[in-house]
Design a protein around this motif. Structure first.
Motif, PDB file in Angstrom:
ATOM      1  N   CYS A 149       4.809   4.206  12.374  1.00 27.14           N
ATOM      2  CA  CYS A 149       3.736   3.221  12.178  1.00 27.14           C
ATOM      3  C   CYS A 149       3.413   2.979  10.700  1.00 27.14           C
ATOM      4  CB  CYS A 149       2.477   3.644  12.931  1.00 27.14           C
ATOM      5  SG  CYS A 149       2.612   3.352  14.702  1.00 27.14           S
ATOM      6  N   THR A 150       4.022   3.727   9.804  1.00 24.67           N
ATOM      7  CA  THR A 150       3.785   3.498   8.375  1.00 24.67           C
ATOM      8  C   THR A 150       4.607   2.314   7.865  1.00 24.67           C
ATOM      9  OG1 THR A 150       5.493   5.089   7.702  1.00 24.67           O
ATOM     10  CG2 THR A 150       3.228   5.929   7.925  1.00 24.67           C
TER      11      THR A 150
ATOM     12  N   LEU B  81       5.569   3.020   0.927  1.00 22.51           N
ATOM     13  CA  LEU B  81       5.993   4.171   0.143  1.00 22.51           C
ATOM     14  C   LEU B  81       5.149   5.359   0.597  1.00 22.51           C
ATOM     15  CD1 LEU B  81       7.729   5.053  -2.322  1.00 22.51           C
ATOM     16  CD2 LEU B  81       5.763   4.478  -3.748  1.00 22.51           C
ATOM     17  N   ILE B  82       5.771   6.535   0.726  1.00 20.64           N
ATOM     18  CA  ILE B  82       5.062   7.751   1.122  1.00 20.64           C
ATOM     19  C   ILE B  82       5.144   8.739  -0.038  1.00 20.64           C
ATOM     20  CG2 ILE B  82       4.959   9.658   2.773  1.00 20.64           C
ATOM     21  CD1 ILE B  82       6.308   7.797   4.832  1.00 20.64           C
ATOM     22  N   VAL B  83       3.984   9.271  -0.439  1.00 18.25           N
ATOM     23  CA  VAL B  83       3.921  10.136  -1.618  1.00 18.25           C
ATOM     24  C   VAL B  83       3.188  11.431  -1.279  1.00 18.25           C
ATOM     25  CG1 VAL B  83       3.024  10.374  -3.972  1.00 18.25           C
ATOM     26  CG2 VAL B  83       3.952   8.176  -3.204  1.00 18.25           C
TER      27      VAL B  83
ATOM     28  N   MET C 101       0.842  -1.192   0.000  1.00 26.30           N
ATOM     29  CA  MET C 101       0.000   0.000   0.000  1.00 26.30           C
ATOM     30  C   MET C 101       0.883   1.251   0.000  1.00 26.30           C
ATOM     31  SD  MET C 101      -2.921   1.041   2.736  1.00 26.30           S
ATOM     32  CE  MET C 101      -2.107   2.335   3.637  1.00 26.30           C
ATOM     33  N   THR C 102       0.481   2.252  -0.734  1.00 25.74           N
ATOM     34  CA  THR C 102       1.178   3.531  -0.760  1.00 25.74           C
ATOM     35  C   THR C 102       0.406   4.521   0.091  1.00 25.74           C
ATOM     36  OG1 THR C 102       2.031   3.099  -2.974  1.00 25.74           O
ATOM     37  CG2 THR C 102       2.007   5.382  -2.246  1.00 25.74           C
ATOM     38  N   ILE C 103       1.135   5.318   0.878  1.00 25.90           N
ATOM     39  CA  ILE C 103       0.512   6.340   1.711  1.00 25.90           C
ATOM     40  C   ILE C 103       0.627   7.680   0.993  1.00 25.90           C
ATOM     41  CG2 ILE C 103       0.754   7.624   3.866  1.00 25.90           C
ATOM     42  CD1 ILE C 103       1.661   4.906   5.094  1.00 25.90           C
TER      43      ILE C 103
END
Length: 148
Positions: free
Chosen positions: A103-104, A108-110, A1-3
């Motif tokens: 907690c992520t 991936l963070i976008v 999952m991407t955040i």
């Protein structure tokens, strides 16, 4: 999952440079990481202090983009490191958002910024997403410092 994140009022809004999480850095208090980042474009001039003191991160961003101000000549070379320094200090300072970042996991963070193809992913997703990449780096730095 991407955040994905963008607005401060959405989930993961604390990842935005506009989030109201101030910190001390370089002997001054900065209301947001946006204030710090924009002021560094004019470090050592009165412009930097003017930006530090404005009320909102939106005002800081607007002032930082005014090309009537004398942009430091090495800006393109130093801007990523300045962003990394500000983001790291912000998450070191505030335990609640540090926990949210940790907690992520390994997601991936976008930054879902349609108009920004450097710090964000741009309208079509082809942007560099440098802010998201820096958040991932900062998460790893924080994770390692927690283990010591």
């Amino acid at each position: 999952m991407t955040i994905y994140f963008y607005s401060t009022c959405e989930k993961y809004g604390c990842f935005s440079n506009f989030s109201p999480h101030g910190f001390e850095l370089d002997e001054f208090y900065w209301p947001t990481s946006e204030h710090y980042f924009q002021a560094q474009k004019f470090v050592g001039t009165p412009h930097a202090d003017q930006i530090r003191q404005v009320k909102t991160p939106k005002d800081a961003a607007r002032m930082g983009r005014e090309r009537s101000r004398p942009l430091r000549p090495d800006w393109e070379q130093v801007k990523d490191d300045i962003m990394r320094k500000a983001v790291l200090r912000k998450f070191e300072t505030h335990a609640d958002i540090r926990e949210e970042l940790l907690c992520t996991g390994d997601e991936l963070i976008v930054e879902n910024a349609p108009g920004d193809y450097y710090w964000g992913c741009g309208a079509d997703g082809s942007g560099k997403n440098m802010l998201g990449q820096i958040l991932v780096e900062v998460r790893e730095i924080l994770r390692l410092s927690n283990q010591q």
